[in-house]
Design a protein around this motif. Structure first.
Motif, PDB file in Angstrom:
ATOM      1  N   GLY A  96       0.816  -1.214   0.000  1.00 18.67           N
ATOM      2  CA  GLY A  96       0.000   0.000   0.000  1.00 18.67           C
ATOM      3  C   GLY A  96       0.845   1.257   0.000  1.00 18.67           C
ATOM      4  N   VAL A  97       1.956   1.239   0.725  1.00 17.31           N
ATOM      5  CA  VAL A  97       2.867   2.395   0.749  1.00 17.31           C
ATOM      6  C   VAL A  97       3.469   2.622  -0.629  1.00 17.31           C
ATOM      7  CG1 VAL A  97       4.997   3.326   1.728  1.00 17.31           C
ATOM      8  CG2 VAL A  97       3.392   2.095   3.193  1.00 17.31           C
ATOM      9  N   THR A  98       3.958   1.551  -1.240  1.00 23.73           N
ATOM     10  CA  THR A  98       4.595   1.671  -2.549  1.00 23.73           C
ATOM     11  C   THR A  98       3.603   2.116  -3.617  1.00 23.73           C
ATOM     12  OG1 THR A  98       6.223  -0.031  -1.976  1.00 23.73           O
ATOM     13  CG2 THR A  98       5.889   0.422  -4.313  1.00 23.73           C
ATOM     14  N   LEU A  99       2.422   1.517  -3.618  1.00 24.67           N
ATOM     15  CA  LEU A  99       1.429   1.876  -4.640  1.00 24.67           C
ATOM     16  C   LEU A  99       0.933   3.305  -4.479  1.00 24.67           C
ATOM     17  CD1 LEU A  99      -0.739  -1.369  -4.988  1.00 24.67           C
ATOM     18  CD2 LEU A  99       1.043  -0.505  -6.507  1.00 24.67           C
ATOM     19  N   SER A 100       0.899   3.816  -3.242  1.00 28.86           N
ATOM     20  CA  SER A 100       0.483   5.205  -3.051  1.00 28.86           C
ATOM     21  C   SER A 100       1.471   6.164  -3.701  1.00 28.86           C
ATOM     22  CB  SER A 100       0.348   5.516  -1.559  1.00 28.86           C
ATOM     23  OG  SER A 100       1.609   5.517  -0.921  1.00 28.86           O
ATOM     24  N   ILE A 101       2.738   5.779  -3.757  1.00 33.51           N
ATOM     25  CA  ILE A 101       3.760   6.596  -4.404  1.00 33.51           C
ATOM     26  C   ILE A 101       3.758   6.381  -5.912  1.00 33.51           C
ATOM     27  CG2 ILE A 101       6.249   7.036  -4.562  1.00 33.51           C
ATOM     28  CD1 ILE A 101       6.448   6.113  -1.630  1.00 33.51           C
ATOM     29  N   VAL A 102       3.761   5.109  -6.320  1.00 29.87           N
ATOM     30  CA  VAL A 102       3.847   4.782  -7.742  1.00 29.87           C
ATOM     31  C   VAL A 102       2.605   5.249  -8.503  1.00 29.87           C
ATOM     32  CG1 VAL A 102       3.947   2.867  -9.388  1.00 29.87           C
ATOM     33  CG2 VAL A 102       5.403   2.848  -7.373  1.00 29.87           C
ATOM     34  N   SER A 103       1.423   5.104  -7.909  1.00 33.06           N
ATOM     35  CA  SER A 103       0.194   5.502  -8.605  1.00 33.06           C
ATOM     36  C   SER A 103       0.150   6.997  -8.862  1.00 33.06           C
ATOM     37  CB  SER A 103      -1.035   5.067  -7.801  1.00 33.06           C
ATOM     38  OG  SER A 103      -1.013   5.624  -6.500  1.00 33.06           O
ATOM     39  N   VAL A 104       0.548   7.791  -7.866  1.00 35.14           N
ATOM     40  CA  VAL A 104       0.586   9.244  -8.057  1.00 35.14           C
ATOM     41  C   VAL A 104       1.624   9.602  -9.113  1.00 35.14           C
ATOM     42  CG1 VAL A 104       1.114  11.454  -6.956  1.00 35.14           C
ATOM     43  CG2 VAL A 104      -0.222   9.737  -5.728  1.00 35.14           C
ATOM     44  N   ALA A 105       2.785   8.980  -9.032  1.00 35.78           N
ATOM     45  CA  ALA A 105       3.843   9.246 -10.016  1.00 35.78           C
ATOM     46  C   ALA A 105       3.403   8.845 -11.419  1.00 35.78           C
ATOM     47  CB  ALA A 105       5.118   8.495  -9.631  1.00 35.78           C
ATOM     48  N   PRO A 237       0.734   2.020 -28.650  1.00 32.56           N
ATOM     49  CA  PRO A 237       2.153   1.915 -28.262  1.00 32.56           C
ATOM     50  C   PRO A 237       2.457   2.608 -26.941  1.00 32.56           C
ATOM     51  CG  PRO A 237       1.927   2.555 -30.568  1.00 32.56           C
ATOM     52  CD  PRO A 237       0.585   2.672 -29.958  1.00 32.56           C
ATOM     53  N   ALA A 238       1.776   3.726 -26.682  1.00 34.09           N
ATOM     54  CA  ALA A 238       2.005   4.443 -25.431  1.00 34.09           C
ATOM     55  C   ALA A 238       1.545   3.621 -24.234  1.00 34.09           C
ATOM     56  CB  ALA A 238       1.279   5.788 -25.457  1.00 34.09           C
ATOM     57  N   LEU A 239       0.459   2.854 -24.401  1.00 30.88           N
ATOM     58  CA  LEU A 239      -0.031   2.018 -23.308  1.00 30.88           C
ATOM     59  C   LEU A 239       0.954   0.900 -22.987  1.00 30.88           C
ATOM     60  CD1 LEU A 239      -3.827   1.770 -24.192  1.00 30.88           C
ATOM     61  CD2 LEU A 239      -2.813   2.905 -22.204  1.00 30.88           C
ATOM     62  N   VAL A 240       1.599   0.376 -24.006  1.00 31.34           N
ATOM     63  CA  VAL A 240       2.620  -0.651 -23.775  1.00 31.34           C
ATOM     64  C   VAL A 240       3.763  -0.069 -22.950  1.00 31.34           C
ATOM     65  CG1 VAL A 240       4.298  -2.167 -24.865  1.00 31.34           C
ATOM     66  CG2 VAL A 240       2.026  -1.914 -25.871  1.00 31.34           C
ATOM     67  N   VAL A 241       4.200   1.132 -23.327  1.00 30.09           N
ATOM     68  CA  VAL A 241       5.262   1.806 -22.570  1.00 30.09           C
ATOM     69  C   VAL A 241       4.781   2.108 -21.154  1.00 30.09           C
ATOM     70  CG1 VAL A 241       6.715   3.866 -22.453  1.00 30.09           C
ATOM     71  CG2 VAL A 241       6.269   2.779 -24.655  1.00 30.09           C
ATOM     72  N   LEU A 242       3.495   2.453 -21.009  1.00 33.84           N
ATOM     73  CA  LEU A 242       2.941   2.756 -19.694  1.00 33.84           C
ATOM     74  C   LEU A 242       3.002   1.539 -18.775  1.00 33.84           C
ATOM     75  CD1 LEU A 242       1.429   4.662 -17.779  1.00 33.84           C
ATOM     76  CD2 LEU A 242      -0.702   3.890 -18.825  1.00 33.84           C
ATOM     77  N   SER A 243       2.636   0.369 -19.295  1.00 28.72           N
ATOM     78  CA  SER A 243       2.701  -0.839 -18.473  1.00 28.72           C
ATOM     79  C   SER A 243       4.139  -1.144 -18.071  1.00 28.72           C
ATOM     80  CB  SER A 243       2.096  -2.023 -19.230  1.00 28.72           C
ATOM     81  OG  SER A 243       2.851  -2.331 -20.385  1.00 28.72           O
ATOM     82  N   MET A 244       5.075  -0.970 -19.005  1.00 27.39           N
ATOM     83  CA  MET A 244       6.489  -1.191 -18.688  1.00 27.39           C
ATOM     84  C   MET A 244       6.987  -0.158 -17.686  1.00 27.39           C
ATOM     85  SD  MET A 244       7.879  -2.061 -22.525  1.00 27.39           S
ATOM     86  CE  MET A 244       9.573  -2.154 -21.977  1.00 27.39           C
ATOM     87  N   GLU A 245       6.501   1.077 -17.809  1.00 25.36           N
ATOM     88  CA  GLU A 245       6.923   2.132 -16.897  1.00 25.36           C
ATOM     89  C   GLU A 245       6.424   1.860 -15.481  1.00 25.36           C
ATOM     90  OE1 GLU A 245       9.218   4.990 -15.829  1.00 25.36           O
ATOM     91  OE2 GLU A 245       9.048   4.384 -17.931  1.00 25.36           O
ATOM     92  N   PHE A 246       5.234   1.297 -15.373  1.00 26.96           N
ATOM     93  CA  PHE A 246       4.704   0.935 -14.057  1.00 26.96           C
ATOM     94  C   PHE A 246       5.621  -0.080 -13.377  1.00 26.96           C
ATOM     95  CE2 PHE A 246       2.130  -1.952 -11.447  1.00 26.96           C
ATOM     96  CZ  PHE A 246       1.615  -1.053 -10.532  1.00 26.96           C
ATOM     97  N   LEU A 247       6.038  -1.093 -14.132  1.00 29.50           N
ATOM     98  CA  LEU A 247       6.928  -2.104 -13.575  1.00 29.50           C
ATOM     99  C   LEU A 247       8.303  -1.506 -13.254  1.00 29.50           C
ATOM    100  CD1 LEU A 247       6.026  -5.084 -15.938  1.00 29.50           C
ATOM    101  CD2 LEU A 247       5.107  -4.539 -13.685  1.00 29.50           C
ATOM    102  N   THR A 248       8.762  -0.580 -14.100  1.00 33.98           N
ATOM    103  CA  THR A 248      10.043   0.088 -13.836  1.00 33.98           C
ATOM    104  C   THR A 248       9.977   0.899 -12.551  1.00 33.98           C
ATOM    105  OG1 THR A 248      10.512   0.225 -16.208  1.00 33.98           O
ATOM    106  CG2 THR A 248      11.739   1.709 -14.756  1.00 33.98           C
ATOM    107  N   MET A 249       8.845   1.572 -12.336  1.00 32.16           N
ATOM    108  CA  MET A 249       8.685   2.355 -11.116  1.00 32.16           C
ATOM    109  C   MET A 249       8.653   1.464  -9.882  1.00 32.16           C
ATOM    110  SD  MET A 249       5.985   5.382 -12.084  1.00 32.16           S
ATOM    111  CE  MET A 249       6.457   6.711 -13.201  1.00 32.16           C
ATOM    112  N   LEU A 250       8.037   0.297 -10.008  1.00 34.16           N
ATOM    113  CA  LEU A 250       8.043  -0.640  -8.879  1.00 34.16           C
ATOM    114  C   LEU A 250       9.466  -1.077  -8.562  1.00 34.16           C
ATOM    115  CD1 LEU A 250       4.967  -2.995  -9.449  1.00 34.16           C
ATOM    116  CD2 LEU A 250       5.269  -1.281  -7.660  1.00 34.16           C
ATOM    117  N   GLY A 251      10.248  -1.333  -9.623  1.00 36.29           N
ATOM    118  CA  GLY A 251      11.644  -1.689  -9.407  1.00 36.29           C
ATOM    119  C   GLY A 251      12.449  -0.534  -8.836  1.00 36.29           C
ATOM    120  N   GLY A 252      12.187   0.677  -9.335  1.00 33.49           N
ATOM    121  CA  GLY A 252      12.879   1.856  -8.825  1.00 33.49           C
ATOM    122  C   GLY A 252      12.525   2.173  -7.390  1.00 33.49           C
TER     123      GLY A 252
END
Length: 313
Positions: A96-105, A237-252
């Motif tokens: 919940g802590v991580t998603l509150s940051i990643v979702s806003v970002a 194509p932007a949605l594909v990048v968006l899904s990858m960016e979500f996973l990148t943010m989780l890793g970051g």
């Protein structure tokens, strides 16, 4: 659409089984080290064997995995070897802590990237140079360096934002916003770099197509061509990048949470892996795979809504 969703859900379940099986199998090679960590460095070989028997780690691997999987299906992921906290409760709280940051970002990244990408593609000139400069800086500057600079400027020198810690939204919304501001900015800078470049390139390609020239000759306003037609077609194509960016943010989040001392999913996973807390590692694995499958499924649904041609039945 329903058969497609069922197929994706079934493939997601297969993925969960495969990933958890491989993860548990790899962890089985370090059981002695895990038990030694639980007991401490002074534990005798007899104490280690007794603890393995108590935890059920002396049984065959397949029996252990089957027992764990049966519990996981019921929602019981066991308890931490080190804190005795239920795994599902511990993982859900940190996630919940991580998603509150990643979702806003992620929301800020989408809004800013779409605006910059569309303006850069449709107007060029100074706006295009600004968008490309932002993308270049986001790629070149590592998250850790950006985080350190922001902490020094806004937390230490200006004292406008807290340098570390996290306040839950339910406790104090204002302090929650202050506690996630710098981590969100760090994630957004890198996210904008990737998405802006993708949207700009795709939009340029769309605006050069024949249907755009046809719409212009028919007198359709430029704003309608850009936002109602070109942007809609460029969304896939932007949605594909968006899904990858979500996973990148989780890793970051692993780096960000350690820098800002946030009790999030990334730092929790890192610490549990170092300790060898098998129940927690398995719970984190399940939550991670389910999250990835869910995000990809959501992206597919959004894509099918934006572009009916992409619908799969």
């Amino acid at each position: 659409m329903l058969p497609y969703l069922l197929r994706r859900a079934a493939s997601g379940l297969v993925l969960v089984v495969l990933v958890t099986f491989i993860t548990y199998w790899l962890l089985s090679f370090s059981i002695d080290g895990v038990v030694a960590n639980v007991l401490g460095p002074a534990a005798s070989p007899e104490a280690v064997e007794a603890k393995k028997e108590q935890l059920g780690l002396d049984r065959p691997f397949l029996v252990q995995y089957a027992d764990w999987f049966a519990g996981a299906v019921r929602g019981d992921f066991g308890v931490s070897y080190f804190t005795s906290e239920p795994v599902s409760t511990a993982v859900a709280a940190r996630l919940g802590v991580t998603l509150s940051i990643v979702s806003v970002a992620l929301v800020l990244t989408v809004v800013i990237s779409v605006v910059l990408g569309v303006l850069a593609a449709s107007r060029a000139g100074a706006v295009d140079r600004l968008a490309q400069s932002v993308s270049l800086l986001g790629v070149l500057l590592p998250n850790l360096l950006i985080a350190i600079v922001l902490v020094v400027v806004f937390a230490i020198n200006l004292r406008l934002l807290p340098a570390t810690g996290f306040t839950p939204f339910s406790e104090n919304p204002a302090r929650w916003a202050a506690s996630i501001t710098i981590p969100v900015i760090v994630l957004v800078i890198n996210g904008i770099a990737n998405m802006t470049a993708q949207i700009r390139g795709t939009m340029i390609g769309e605006l050069r197509k024949d249907y755009v020239r046809t719409l212009r000759t028919c007198g359709v306003p430029t704003w309608s061509i850009v936002y109602k037609h070109a942007l809609r077609n460029a969304a896939a194509p932007a949605l594909v990048v968006l899904s990858m960016e979500f996973l990148t943010m989780l890793g970051g989040a692993l780096i960000i949470e350690n820098v800002f001392a946030l009790p999030g999913f990334g730092s929790f996973a890192f610490n549990s892996s170092i300790q060898g807390d098998i129940p927690v590692i398995m719970g984190i694995t399940v939550f991670s795979v389910v999250l990835v499958v869910g995000v990809n499924l959501l992206i597919d649904l959004i894509n099918s809504w934006l572009n009916p041609k992409a619908r799969v039945y």
